[in-house]
Write a protein that holds these residues in place. Structure first.
Motif, PDB file in Angstrom:
ATOM      1  N   HIS A  33       0.865  -1.120   0.077  1.00 55.55           N
ATOM      2  CA  HIS A  33       0.030  -0.215  -0.065  1.00 55.55           C
ATOM      3  C   HIS A  33       0.810   1.245  -0.058  1.00 55.55           C
ATOM      4  CE1 HIS A  33      -3.046   3.027   1.239  1.00 55.55           C
ATOM      5  NE2 HIS A  33      -3.875   2.026   0.937  1.00 55.55           N
ATOM      6  N   PRO A  34       0.514   2.208  -0.846  1.00 54.41           N
ATOM      7  CA  PRO A  34       1.252   3.644  -0.761  1.00 54.41           C
ATOM      8  C   PRO A  34       1.576   4.163   0.542  1.00 54.41           C
ATOM      9  CG  PRO A  34      -0.727   3.938  -2.001  1.00 54.41           C
ATOM     10  CD  PRO A  34      -0.742   2.347  -1.522  1.00 54.41           C
ATOM     11  N   VAL A  35       0.541   4.090   1.615  1.00 56.38           N
ATOM     12  CA  VAL A  35       0.464   4.748   2.792  1.00 56.38           C
ATOM     13  C   VAL A  35       0.349   3.921   3.937  1.00 56.38           C
ATOM     14  CG1 VAL A  35      -1.020   6.202   4.201  1.00 56.38           C
ATOM     15  CG2 VAL A  35      -1.016   6.709   1.678  1.00 56.38           C
ATOM     16  N   PHE A  36      -0.243   2.809   3.866  1.00 50.45           N
ATOM     17  CA  PHE A  36      -0.454   1.972   5.169  1.00 50.45           C
ATOM     18  C   PHE A  36       0.724   0.953   4.973  1.00 50.45           C
ATOM     19  CE2 PHE A  36      -4.358   4.022   4.954  1.00 50.45           C
ATOM     20  CZ  PHE A  36      -4.625   4.601   6.235  1.00 50.45           C
ATOM     21  N   LEU A  66      -0.168   1.186  10.203  1.00 55.78           N
ATOM     22  CA  LEU A  66       0.591   2.159  10.516  1.00 55.78           C
ATOM     23  C   LEU A  66       0.729   3.028   9.423  1.00 55.78           C
ATOM     24  CD1 LEU A  66       1.264  -0.086  12.695  1.00 55.78           C
ATOM     25  CD2 LEU A  66       3.653   0.802  12.702  1.00 55.78           C
ATOM     26  N   MET A  67       1.085   4.363   9.432  1.00 53.69           N
ATOM     27  CA  MET A  67       1.367   5.432   8.546  1.00 53.69           C
ATOM     28  C   MET A  67       2.150   6.551   9.157  1.00 53.69           C
ATOM     29  SD  MET A  67      -2.313   7.498   8.088  1.00 53.69           S
ATOM     30  CE  MET A  67      -1.547   8.653   7.080  1.00 53.69           C
ATOM     31  N   ASN A  68       2.633   7.299   8.138  1.00 54.10           N
ATOM     32  CA  ASN A  68       3.493   8.668   8.522  1.00 54.10           C
ATOM     33  C   ASN A  68       2.365   9.694   8.089  1.00 54.10           C
ATOM     34  OD1 ASN A  68       5.389   7.019   9.857  1.00 54.10           O
ATOM     35  ND2 ASN A  68       6.701   7.023   7.843  1.00 54.10           N
ATOM     36  N   TYR A 116      -6.147  17.473  10.070  1.00 47.83           N
ATOM     37  CA  TYR A 116      -5.937  16.898   8.808  1.00 47.83           C
ATOM     38  C   TYR A 116      -6.800  15.660   8.363  1.00 47.83           C
ATOM     39  CZ  TYR A 116      -1.171  18.894   8.502  1.00 47.83           C
ATOM     40  OH  TYR A 116      -0.006  19.844   8.032  1.00 47.83           O
ATOM     41  N   LYS A 117      -7.085  15.840   7.039  1.00 44.95           N
ATOM     42  CA  LYS A 117      -7.995  14.781   6.463  1.00 44.95           C
ATOM     43  C   LYS A 117      -7.207  13.610   5.892  1.00 44.95           C
ATOM     44  CE  LYS A 117     -12.085  17.449   4.774  1.00 44.95           C
ATOM     45  NZ  LYS A 117     -13.084  17.760   3.925  1.00 44.95           N
ATOM     46  N   LEU A 118      -7.666  12.243   6.313  1.00 43.53           N
ATOM     47  CA  LEU A 118      -6.571  11.239   5.945  1.00 43.53           C
ATOM     48  C   LEU A 118      -7.692  10.347   4.962  1.00 43.53           C
ATOM     49  CD1 LEU A 118      -5.190  10.222   9.438  1.00 43.53           C
ATOM     50  CD2 LEU A 118      -4.563  11.552   7.762  1.00 43.53           C
ATOM     51  N   GLU A 119      -6.970   9.824   4.034  1.00 40.17           N
ATOM     52  CA  GLU A 119      -7.522   8.799   3.110  1.00 40.17           C
ATOM     53  C   GLU A 119      -7.362   7.412   3.692  1.00 40.17           C
ATOM     54  OE1 GLU A 119     -10.063   7.134   0.458  1.00 40.17           O
ATOM     55  OE2 GLU A 119      -9.929   9.363   0.544  1.00 40.17           O
TER      56      GLU A 119
END
Length: 355
Positions: free
Chosen positions: A260-263, A271-273, A287-290
């Motif tokens: 996944h590009p984010v998670f 987990l994500m940054n 902040y809006k998160l997808e």
């Protein structure tokens, strides 16, 4: 050159019969040709060694002469039984050697006569990260040996019936006796006419020619459970290849998961940054998160530090009982590389103010 049967089984010359049997079972399980990574040649060699060392008389001959007289291995096969009669040479003593109990323990009875098992099939499936988290379903088309649809595996035409096999007399086994200088021995093998079933069709099925199985395309529905991890295998019992007179093998599906590009996943948590501006870290913001569930808003508190982790509960990987893991958001504060004159002046004022 005579073979070193002790070396083949990996045992010492003074090993007990039980130790030899254990060594044989372990190696037979490893190299059986029906298993993934099996080696038919090695399996036959191991079997040949055990036929000698697993029998007290043959072992004594081998230890004394380095060979076994009339040591025929032509009937060497899983599920076979060797019935030895040395009445003419040993004063009426008989010997019976049955591999069925050994292969029954190792393969759940698959080695016994009349209990043949079809070949296992292995396939690979690529799924997305989201599909691995929430589960999905796939349809695959496999070309394999399967049960004949016309006769439903009986091998007979719909208007016909089954009758006792004339080759084996309905027993499903063929007994063959051979004589030698030191006596005679009888081997039992599966009947090749009825494939161990003991019955043959009066009128063979035209589609499968009486075999009961046929090469065909089969569409299989696969349910991939939520939370599956890349590299895991799904086993579908009985969905492998069919075999005449026996039970079908199994289908093994190996799952590969896209990145996944984010998670990234850690157990049931995702987990994500999250990169934020320095001013947002000082003053706080939203902040809006997808996410995998759609858009979510996360609140950034005032004065947050680099590397702090924010937790969004219940939006991670499903873990059963309607529970899910969490999303863990690691805050990364972006430090500007270049500053305008006005920005530098403002920062100087902040430094003079003690910040």
């Amino acid at each position: 050159m005579n073979k070193d049967y002790y070396k083949i089984l990996g045992v010492a010359k003074n090993s007990s019969p039980e130790d030899i049997k254990k060594a044989f079972r372990k190696l037979a399980h490893k190299y059986h040709p029906d298993k993934t990574g099996g080696d038919e040649a090695k399996f036959k060699e191991i079997n040949e060694a055990y036929q000698v060392l697993g029998n007290a008389k043959k072992r004594a001959e081998y230890d004394m002469y380095g060979n076994v007289f009339n040591n025929s291995t032509g009937g060497n096969r899983p599920g076979g039984a060797w019935d030895f009669d040395f009445g003419g040479a040993t004063g009426g003593q008989g010997f019976e050697f049955d591999l069925g109990d050994i292969f029954g323990d190792i393969f759940g009875g698959a080695g016994r006569a009349g209990q043949r098992r079809g070949r296992d099939i292995s396939v690979d499936i690529q799924i997305s990260f989201k599909e691995a988290v929430f589960g999905t379903a796939r349809k695959i088309l496999i070309n394999k040996v399967g049960q004949c649809d016309d006769c439903r595996g009986s091998g007979a035409e719909a208007s016909s019936s089954l009758e006792k096999c004339t080759t084996c007399g309905g027993s499903g086994q063929i007994h063959e006796t051979r004589r030698s200088l030191i006596g005679s021995f009888t081997t039992k093998r599966e009947c090749s006419t009825c494939h161990g079933r003991g019955q043959t069709p009066k009128t063979p099925c035209r589609a499968c020619k009486g075999e009961g199985v046929i090469k065909k395309n089969e569409e299989i529905d696969i349910k991939i459970p939520a939370g599956i991890v890349g590299g895991e295998m799904i086993r579908m019992s009985g969905r492998g290849e069919a075999t005449p007179g026996g039970s079908p093998g199994d289908l093994y599906i190996k799952i590969h998961v896209d990145k996944h590009p984010v998670f990234r996943r850690e157990g049931y948590d995702l987990l994500m940054n999250l990169n934020i501006k320095l001013s947002d870290a000082l003053l706080g913001t939203e902040y809006k998160l997808e996410t995998l569930d759609g858009h979510l808003t996360v609140k950034i508190p005032e004065g947050i530090s680099f590397g702090e982790v924010l937790r969004i509960k219940g939006k991670g990987v499903p873990m059963g009982d309607n529970r899910r893991g969490d999303i863990l958001v690691k805050v990364v504060i972006n430090t500007p590389k270049r500053l305008s004159r006005r920005t530098k002046k403002l920062i100087e004022e902040l430094r003079e103010a003690g910040m």
